[in-house]
Design an enzyme around this catalytic site. Structure first.
Site, PDB file in Angstrom:
ATOM      1  NE  ARG A 122      12.133   7.284  11.536  1.00 44.28           N
ATOM      2  CZ  ARG A 122      13.227   7.932  11.932  1.00 44.28           C
ATOM      3  NH1 ARG A 122      13.125   8.906  12.819  1.00 44.28           N
ATOM      4  NH2 ARG A 122      14.384   7.609  11.450  1.00 44.28           N
ATOM      5  CE  LYS A 144      -6.538  -2.328   2.409  1.00 42.86           C
ATOM      6  NZ  LYS A 144      -7.155  -3.245   1.446  1.00 42.86           N
ATOM      7  CD  GLU A 186     -14.943  -0.135  -4.721  1.00 43.26           C
ATOM      8  OE1 GLU A 186     -15.247  -0.999  -3.885  1.00 43.26           O
ATOM      9  OE2 GLU A 186     -13.999  -0.263  -5.522  1.00 43.26           O
ATOM     10  CE  LYS A 228     -12.700   0.984   3.408  1.00 40.21           C
ATOM     11  NZ  LYS A 228     -11.911   1.356   2.276  1.00 40.21           N
ATOM     12  CD  GLU A 238      -6.943  -6.636   2.666  1.00 45.25           C
ATOM     13  OE1 GLU A 238      -6.964  -5.400   2.511  1.00 45.25           O
ATOM     14  OE2 GLU A 238      -6.686  -7.424   1.769  1.00 45.25           O
ATOM     15  NE  ARG A 242      -9.270  -2.305   4.892  1.00 45.66           N
ATOM     16  CZ  ARG A 242      -8.764  -1.141   5.226  1.00 45.66           C
ATOM     17  NH1 ARG A 242      -8.267  -0.959   6.421  1.00 45.66           N
ATOM     18  NH2 ARG A 242      -8.755  -0.139   4.383  1.00 45.66           N
ATOM     19  CG  ASN A 246      -9.648  -7.024  -1.185  1.00 45.17           C
ATOM     20  OD1 ASN A 246      -9.591  -5.816  -1.395  1.00 45.17           O
ATOM     21  ND2 ASN A 246      -8.864  -7.645  -0.320  1.00 45.17           N
ATOM     22  CG  HIS A 249     -11.559  -4.944  -5.550  1.00 46.30           C
ATOM     23  ND1 HIS A 249     -12.899  -4.932  -5.248  1.00 46.30           N
ATOM     24  CD2 HIS A 249     -11.162  -3.636  -5.534  1.00 46.30           C
ATOM     25  CE1 HIS A 249     -13.287  -3.681  -5.033  1.00 46.30           C
ATOM     26  NE2 HIS A 249     -12.256  -2.877  -5.211  1.00 46.30           N
ATOM     27  CG  HIS A 253      -7.167  -4.806  -8.567  1.00 45.89           C
ATOM     28  ND1 HIS A 253      -6.856  -5.086  -7.266  1.00 45.89           N
ATOM     29  CD2 HIS A 253      -7.604  -3.528  -8.583  1.00 45.89           C
ATOM     30  CE1 HIS A 253      -7.106  -4.022  -6.521  1.00 45.89           C
ATOM     31  NE2 HIS A 253      -7.563  -3.066  -7.289  1.00 45.89           N
ATOM     32  CG  HIS A 265     -10.885   0.844  -9.350  1.00 44.33           C
ATOM     33  ND1 HIS A 265      -9.997  -0.189  -9.138  1.00 44.33           N
ATOM     34  CD2 HIS A 265     -11.689   0.865  -8.255  1.00 44.33           C
ATOM     35  CE1 HIS A 265     -10.250  -0.755  -7.975  1.00 44.33           C
ATOM     36  NE2 HIS A 265     -11.266  -0.130  -7.418  1.00 44.33           N
TER      37      HIS A 265
HETATM   38  N1  GLY Z   1     -10.750  -0.697  -0.669  1.00 42.26           N
HETATM   39  C1  GLY Z   1     -10.570  -1.837   0.094  1.00 42.26           C
HETATM   40  C2  GLY Z   1     -10.110  -1.566   1.491  1.00 42.26           C
HETATM   41  O1  GLY Z   1     -10.073  -0.431   1.922  1.00 42.26           O
HETATM   42  O2  GLY Z   1      -9.756  -2.478   2.185  1.00 42.26           O
END
Ligand code: GLY
Length: 370
Positions: A122, A144, A186, A228, A238, A242, A246, A249, A253, A265
């Site tokens: 956990r 993430k 990025e 970031k 997000e 946040r 994107n 993206h 994507h 990517h």
């Molecule tokens: N790569 C996008 C984020 O970390 O939210």
């Protein structure tokens, strides 16, 4: 009869951590972090490719007691099957709740090792040691983690913040040139969404970046991490800000998926950024001059190399893939609008807006020209 029993979970959690960036700092920083964390056992997750190059470095830094878990390199291995195998290795190595996992590698490794740390017993502590530019400037920070599923990329995962991020720019020396360019997408994105001066720096320092000049790389990577980190600190899960990370993206994507992941990517995101900047311009938010400046930088870094290929991709598949994007709300395709370099459109705390199918097709036609 109904009875109600409250479960009070009001709490303040401090998950703050530091990102250290420098040349040749890896071993010393790891020792420093471990002297604070005092882990009972350590497991390092890495791929076959990096293990071949850095086996001795890992053994010297972590010692014989650490377990090194090596999985076959490649995005296709980023799935729950691989996690399950790693899980068995952690148990076999006797890791407990006070142990620590180290993600040593690129984005795939970081996402998987973080996910593993998030679900093992956990949740155990982990640190990120990104070795690719993309992981250094993006995926290693922000918590993430996850794996791909047949339904799409990163659909299974958890937010689990690392205890520390150690970025040693010396690792970039063994990074293939294509991967360096991949990561630059990025970097450029961070300038476009948040910081005009940073964008200008990236625009100007192309030669030094391509040569991996150490001070320039530290300046560029720390600039990206600063942007970031500010976004993640303001909106970890997000809910709003946040989403701006994107930018590019939504279409990126979709292009990546429609190419069966043959377009890497970063290159796909660059196509997505050009396309989404174009839609921003068509909607009257971004000037033609700013749009050209964005595409000029993307081109200068070689990031639009696959743009002409978008002609060969099935537009239907792109639309289908973008419609399945997890950022969508009520199945509407959403994207980030750029009014000028260094800024994003925001309306009442909302940072992503509906994209019409016609706009997407029009933008794809436009990017073919690059
Ligand atoms: N790569 C996008 C984020 O970390 O939210």
């Amino acid at each position: 009869m109904i009875k109600t029993v409250p479960v009070s979970l009001n709490r303040t959690i401090d998950d703050s951590y530091e990102i250290s960036i420098g040349a040749g700092i890896f071993s010393e920083k790891v020792q420093g972090v471990f002297s604070t964390l005092k882990p009972t056992r350590v497991a390092i997750v890495t791929d076959t490719h990096l293990y071949k190059i850095y086996r001795d470095t890992l053994n010297v830094t972590f010692g014989n007691d650490a377990r090194i878990i090596v999985y076959p390199a490649g995005e296709s291995k980023k799935n729950f099957r691989t996690i399950n195998g790693m899980f068995g290795e952690l148990q076999e190595a006797g890791l407990d709740r006070k142990s620590c996992i180290v993600a040593f590698g690129g984005g795939v490794t970081g996402d998987m090792a973080g996910f593993l740390a998030g679900i093992f017993l956990r949740g155990v502590r982990f640190i990120q040691v990104p070795t690719s530019l993309l992981a250094m400037v993006d995926s290693s920070t922000g918590g993430k983690t996850g794996v791909d599923t047949p339904g799409g990329k990163n659909l299974m995962g958890v937010f689990h913040q690392p205890k520390s991020v150690i970025i040693d720019t010396d690792f970039l020396r063994t990074l293939p040139k294509r991967e360096l360019i991949n990561g630059m997408a990025e970097v450029v994105k961070h300038g476009i969404i948040a910081d005009r001066d940073y964008f200008t720096l990236v625009e100007k320092k192309r030669t030094k970046i391509k040569k991996l000049d150490p001070d320039t790389m530290i300046e560029v990577i720390s600039g990206s991490c600063r942007i970031k980190s500010a976004v993640v600190s303001a909106d970890e899960k997000e809910a709003g800000l946040r989403q701006t990370l994107n930018f590019g993206h939504t279409i990126g994507h979709a292009v990546e998926a429609a190419s069966d992941f043959k377009i890497p990517h970063g290159y796909a995101v660059a196509i997505g950024m050009a396309a989404e900047a174009y839609i921003s311009q068509k909607r009257g938010y971004l000037s033609g001059k700013e749009f050209e400046r964005i595409t000029r930088v993307l081109k200068a870094y070689g990031l639009l190399k696959y743009a002409a290929l978008s002609d060969k991709l099935d537009a239907g598949r792109i639309i289908h893939a973008s419609a399945r994007d997890k950022k969508n709300v009520a199945s509407n395709v959403r994207f980030v609008v750029i009014p000028e370099i260094g800024k994003v459109r925001e309306e009442n705390g909302v940072y992503s807006f509906d994209m019409k199918e016609g706009e997407l097709l029009d933008a794809l036609q436009k990017v073919k020209e690059f």
